[in-house]
Design an enzyme around this catalytic site. Structure first.
Site, PDB file in Angstrom:
ATOM      1  N   LYS A  92       0.846  -1.185   0.000  1.00 58.79           N
ATOM      2  CA  LYS A  92       0.000   0.000   0.000  1.00 58.79           C
ATOM      3  C   LYS A  92       0.885   1.240   0.000  1.00 58.79           C
ATOM      4  O   LYS A  92       1.368   1.688   1.031  1.00 58.79           O
ATOM      5  CB  LYS A  92      -0.917   0.049   1.228  1.00 58.79           C
ATOM      6  CG  LYS A  92      -2.041   1.045   1.013  1.00 58.79           C
ATOM      7  CD  LYS A  92      -2.516   1.711   2.270  1.00 58.79           C
ATOM      8  CE  LYS A  92      -2.028   3.089   2.511  1.00 58.79           C
ATOM      9  NZ  LYS A  92      -2.070   4.063   1.453  1.00 58.79           N
ATOM     10  N   GLY A 138       6.417   5.217   8.179  1.00 61.79           N
ATOM     11  CA  GLY A 138       5.517   6.369   8.175  1.00 61.79           C
ATOM     12  C   GLY A 138       5.561   7.066   9.515  1.00 61.79           C
ATOM     13  O   GLY A 138       6.519   6.919  10.281  1.00 61.79           O
ATOM     14  N   THR A 198       0.567   6.825  13.149  1.00 62.31           N
ATOM     15  CA  THR A 198       0.037   5.734  12.315  1.00 62.31           C
ATOM     16  C   THR A 198       0.631   4.405  12.782  1.00 62.31           C
ATOM     17  O   THR A 198      -0.081   3.396  12.873  1.00 62.31           O
ATOM     18  CB  THR A 198       0.382   5.959  10.820  1.00 62.31           C
ATOM     19  OG1 THR A 198       0.097   7.302  10.495  1.00 62.31           O
ATOM     20  CG2 THR A 198      -0.390   5.042   9.924  1.00 62.31           C
ATOM     21  N   GLU A 210       9.126   1.651  11.003  1.00 64.89           N
ATOM     22  CA  GLU A 210      10.132   2.714  10.821  1.00 64.89           C
ATOM     23  C   GLU A 210       9.358   4.021  10.865  1.00 64.89           C
ATOM     24  O   GLU A 210       8.553   4.294   9.975  1.00 64.89           O
ATOM     25  CB  GLU A 210      10.833   2.571   9.462  1.00 64.89           C
ATOM     26  CG  GLU A 210      11.607   1.284   9.261  1.00 64.89           C
ATOM     27  CD  GLU A 210      12.846   1.203  10.130  1.00 64.89           C
ATOM     28  OE1 GLU A 210      13.249   2.219  10.708  1.00 64.89           O
ATOM     29  OE2 GLU A 210      13.406   0.093  10.246  1.00 64.89           O
ATOM     30  N   CYS A 266      12.987  11.341   6.741  1.00 65.11           N
ATOM     31  CA  CYS A 266      12.912  11.042   8.180  1.00 65.11           C
ATOM     32  C   CYS A 266      14.246  11.317   8.868  1.00 65.11           C
ATOM     33  O   CYS A 266      14.293  11.545  10.070  1.00 65.11           O
ATOM     34  CB  CYS A 266      12.492   9.595   8.382  1.00 65.11           C
ATOM     35  SG  CYS A 266      13.567   8.447   7.508  1.00 65.11           S
ATOM     36  N   GLU A 319       8.094  16.308  15.467  1.00 67.69           N
ATOM     37  CA  GLU A 319       8.646  16.317  14.112  1.00 67.69           C
ATOM     38  C   GLU A 319       7.838  17.275  13.218  1.00 67.69           C
ATOM     39  O   GLU A 319       6.613  17.259  13.228  1.00 67.69           O
ATOM     40  CB  GLU A 319       8.527  14.898  13.552  1.00 67.69           C
ATOM     41  CG  GLU A 319       9.073  14.736  12.161  1.00 67.69           C
ATOM     42  CD  GLU A 319       8.800  13.338  11.606  1.00 67.69           C
ATOM     43  OE1 GLU A 319       7.673  12.836  11.771  1.00 67.69           O
ATOM     44  OE2 GLU A 319       9.720  12.749  11.022  1.00 67.69           O
TER      45      GLU A 319
HETATM   46  P1  NDP Z   1       1.733   8.319   7.456  1.00 67.95           P
HETATM   47  O1  NDP Z   1       1.958   7.618   8.736  1.00 67.95           O
HETATM   48  O2  NDP Z   1       0.629   9.301   7.382  1.00 67.95           O
HETATM   49  O3  NDP Z   1       1.466   7.288   6.279  1.00 67.95           O
HETATM   50  C1  NDP Z   1       2.354   6.235   5.962  1.00 67.95           C
HETATM   51  C2  NDP Z   1       1.578   5.155   5.235  1.00 67.95           C
HETATM   52  O4  NDP Z   1       0.653   4.560   6.136  1.00 67.95           O
HETATM   53  C3  NDP Z   1       0.739   5.697   4.079  1.00 67.95           C
HETATM   54  O5  NDP Z   1       0.718   4.751   3.047  1.00 67.95           O
HETATM   55  C4  NDP Z   1      -0.612   5.843   4.721  1.00 67.95           C
HETATM   56  O6  NDP Z   1      -1.649   5.867   3.807  1.00 67.95           O
HETATM   57  C5  NDP Z   1      -0.656   4.603   5.582  1.00 67.95           C
HETATM   58  N1  NDP Z   1      -1.651   4.629   6.645  1.00 67.95           N
HETATM   59  C6  NDP Z   1      -2.284   5.680   7.192  1.00 67.95           C
HETATM   60  N2  NDP Z   1      -3.144   5.269   8.158  1.00 67.95           N
HETATM   61  C7  NDP Z   1      -3.052   3.923   8.209  1.00 67.95           C
HETATM   62  C8  NDP Z   1      -3.664   2.911   9.000  1.00 67.95           C
HETATM   63  N3  NDP Z   1      -4.557   3.190   9.935  1.00 67.95           N
HETATM   64  N4  NDP Z   1      -3.315   1.625   8.789  1.00 67.95           N
HETATM   65  C9  NDP Z   1      -2.393   1.314   7.868  1.00 67.95           C
HETATM   66  N5  NDP Z   1      -1.788   2.220   7.077  1.00 67.95           N
HETATM   67  C10 NDP Z   1      -2.095   3.508   7.248  1.00 67.95           C
HETATM   68  O7  NDP Z   1       3.133   8.967   7.069  1.00 67.95           O
HETATM   69  P2  NDP Z   1       3.424   9.973   5.898  1.00 67.95           P
HETATM   70  O8  NDP Z   1       3.064   9.344   4.595  1.00 67.95           O
HETATM   71  O9  NDP Z   1       2.848  11.290   6.279  1.00 67.95           O
HETATM   72  O10 NDP Z   1       5.031  10.036   5.927  1.00 67.95           O
HETATM   73  C11 NDP Z   1       5.737  10.882   6.748  1.00 67.95           C
HETATM   74  C12 NDP Z   1       6.188  10.180   8.006  1.00 67.95           C
HETATM   75  O11 NDP Z   1       6.963   9.054   7.687  1.00 67.95           O
HETATM   76  C13 NDP Z   1       7.106  11.055   8.856  1.00 67.95           C
HETATM   77  O12 NDP Z   1       6.739  10.960  10.201  1.00 67.95           O
HETATM   78  C14 NDP Z   1       8.469  10.451   8.658  1.00 67.95           C
HETATM   79  O13 NDP Z   1       9.372  10.665   9.711  1.00 67.95           O
HETATM   80  C15 NDP Z   1       8.138   9.013   8.507  1.00 67.95           C
HETATM   81  N6  NDP Z   1       9.224   8.315   7.830  1.00 67.95           N
HETATM   82  C16 NDP Z   1      10.023   7.468   8.546  1.00 67.95           C
HETATM   83  C17 NDP Z   1      11.108   6.845   7.946  1.00 67.95           C
HETATM   84  C18 NDP Z   1      11.990   5.894   8.706  1.00 67.95           C
HETATM   85  O14 NDP Z   1      12.716   5.137   8.040  1.00 67.95           O
HETATM   86  N7  NDP Z   1      11.989   5.880  10.014  1.00 67.95           N
HETATM   87  C19 NDP Z   1      11.431   7.092   6.529  1.00 67.95           C
HETATM   88  C20 NDP Z   1      10.515   7.989   5.886  1.00 67.95           C
HETATM   89  C21 NDP Z   1       9.453   8.575   6.515  1.00 67.95           C
HETATM   90  P3  NDP Z   1      -2.253   7.254   3.274  1.00 67.95           P
HETATM   91  O15 NDP Z   1      -1.135   8.043   2.749  1.00 67.95           O
HETATM   92  O16 NDP Z   1      -3.162   6.772   2.234  1.00 67.95           O
HETATM   93  O17 NDP Z   1      -2.915   7.867   4.464  1.00 67.95           O
END
Ligand code: NDP
Length: 484
Positions: A176, A229, A233, A251, A285, A388
């Protein structure tokens, strides 16, 4: 308008409910494609397909799976320019960055795990100890169907970082991608079809986290979940999967610090840390949001940093000299703008930027641009020093004693990474050992050897990815005890 479709059981299909979402180009603010607004029905179909594909795929030899991974890498390589262009249109990152970082890394993810899987010890024989008549075999086996959930900041890079080790170890996948940046995942699905990957081995379901994500994490047919993400989440996913004891790799976010010691070489530190603050619009991130600089060099460092920031061009991602494109979405632009307002309320001084007033061409006037921003002197407990922002905002503070800087660096719920700058590497190593983070870079930032474990401490993550650490996550261990 391109119509993105789900890729389920080797076929491109719309969501069963025929609903779609608009996908926006962040540079112009215009909708330029649609994607399926899938729901549980599509997810269950994809999980069933992955389950069906599992017995044959998991029975292939590591050599065969390695060959498939190389074929996928070849497929992306053949369409390199198309992938890079699509990533920049969809995400807003400069084209040079898509070409230099995102797409090469996506290719490398497949090639790297294709090679590593050949070295992975699937079966370890442990001979009987002296005086014992028991010998053992430890087998590492694929587990089943994995949910692979990825964010919008490095869309293809992070998605392929999950797909490659998942498939290499013999699992099948339902992916996804973020609904905000679906385009390169769609192109990847085309490559999977072009190279003839068996149906069901890797499915792609597009839609919102609420509709698609939640079914993907709670469905009993899914055995493991790899998520990158935001921390909130991640928390929801941990809760929705806890019931079934699914294996989890999370992550998540960071609030990363750089500590600059008084003997740091500023000619190297400033350019590297400009990238650390503003690369990819600060939407990585691992970006550094907090800078703690020794008081003796604070004024000089800050002045050099501002001078270098003044030279960064914010604008159209397709112009060669652009360093920062737009932020990824209107929602994210609003979030970063609000963070600046909160900082002002916390009495922070905005030294540079802090606005969305960027001079761009008429066609880009509705784009989500934001200036690189430098802020001074936030207290370590203010909300914005703790949370963040995930945008181009760097906050600065001077310190007297190293212990003070280390304490501030650790004063957040996050623990992803840190960067230390000094010519005294022994001292840097001591500082590193006191930082509660998964990765510390000394005199560098975001250098990666893919064999190294990667992940966060505290609210930044659960588990480690990279090299055999990824394989350990994607395999189950079985001990076979033999009476001899
Ligand atoms: P989100 O947590 O909003 O989304 C990440 C993914 O999870 C998306 O595909 C999102 O879908 C999906 N998602 C949202 N809600 C749910 C749920 N209830 N169940 C399952 N999946 C769900 O993150 P962002 O896309 O906003 O990305 C930014 C974040 O990611 C930042 O906090 C950043 O630090 C972190 N990140 C961490 C990294 C690491 O390696 N530690 C690397 C890169 C980013 P949808 O978009 O459709 O809502």
């Amino acid at each position: 308008m391109t119509q993105i479709l789900n890729y389920i059981h080797g076929e491109f299909v719309p969501a069963q409910n025929n609903q779609t979402l608009d996908n926006y180009n962040p540079t112009t603010g215009e909708a330029y494609s649609t994607l399926p607004d899938s729901d549980a029905v599509d997810v269950v179909f994809a999980i069933q397909s992955a389950k069906k594909a599992f017995p044959k795929w998991s029975a292939l030899s590591p050599q065969d799976r390695s060959t498939w991974l190389h074929k996928i890498a070849d497929g992306i390589e053949k369409r390199f320019d198309e992938f890079a262009h699509a990533e920049s249109v969809d995400q807003g990152k400069p084209l040079w960055l898509s070409k230099e970082m995102d797409i090469p890394r996506a290719i490398l993810n497949f090639r790297f795990f294709a090679e590593e899987i050949l070295k992975f010890e699937h079966k370890q024989i442990v001979p009987a100890q002296e005086g014992s008549t028991l010998s053992h075999v430890i087998e590492k086996q694929p587990i089943g169907v994995a949910s692979l959930i990825s964010p919008w900041n490095l869309p293809l890079y992070l998605l392929t970082w999950k797909i490659a080790p998942c498939l290499a170890t013999g699992n099948t996948a339902v992916c996804k991608p973020s609904e905000v940046t679906p385009m390169t995942a769609y192109l990847l699905a085309q490559v999977l079809q072009e190279v003839g990957l068996p149906a069901g081995v890797c499915n792609m379901v597009f839609g919102t986290g609420n509709n698609v994500g939640s079914t993907l994490t709670s469905h009993p047919g899914v055995s493991l979940i790899s998520f990158t993400g935001g921390t909130e989440t991640g928390r929801k996913i941990a809760q929705s999967s806890a019931d079934k004891f699914k294996r989890l790799s999370l992550e998540m976010g960071g609030k990363n610090a750089a500590i600059i010691l008084e003997d740091a070489d500023l000619t190297k530190a400033v350019p590297a840390l400009i990238r650390a603050a503003f690369l990819n619009q600060g939407e990585i991130c691992l970006c550094i949001e907090r800078f703690f600089v020794h008081e003796k060099i604070y004024a000089e460092f800050l002045s050099e940093f501002i001078k270098a920031t003044e030279k960064l061009k914010v604008g159209d991602p397709f112009e060669d000299d652009t360093f920062m494109g737009p932020l990824v979405s209107k929602a994210h632009l609003d979030k970063v703008t609000l963070a600046i307002e909160r900082m002002k309320q916390d009495k922070a001084k905005i030294l540079f930027g802090g606005t969305a007033e960027v001079s761009v061409t008429e066609k880009n006037k509705n784009g989500y641009f934001f200036n690189p921003t430098i802020v001074e002197d936030l207290s370590d407990c203010s909300e914005m020093q703790q949370e963040e922002i995930f945008g181009p905002v760097a906050s600065f503070r001077s310190y007297k004693n190293l212990s003070e800087a280390v304490k501030w660096a650790n004063t957040t719920p996050y623990g992803l990474c840190a960067s230390i700058w000094t010519q005294d590497t022994d001292k840097a190593a001591k500082v590193a050992s006191h930082l509660d983070v998964g990765t510390v870079w000394i005199n560098c930032w975001m250098k990666r050897d893919l064999r190294m474990p990667f992940g966060g401490m505290k609210d930044s993550g659960l588990g480690r990815e990279g090299g055999h650490y990824s394989f350990d996550f994607f395999t189950e261990m079985k001990t076979v005890c033999i009476q001899i």
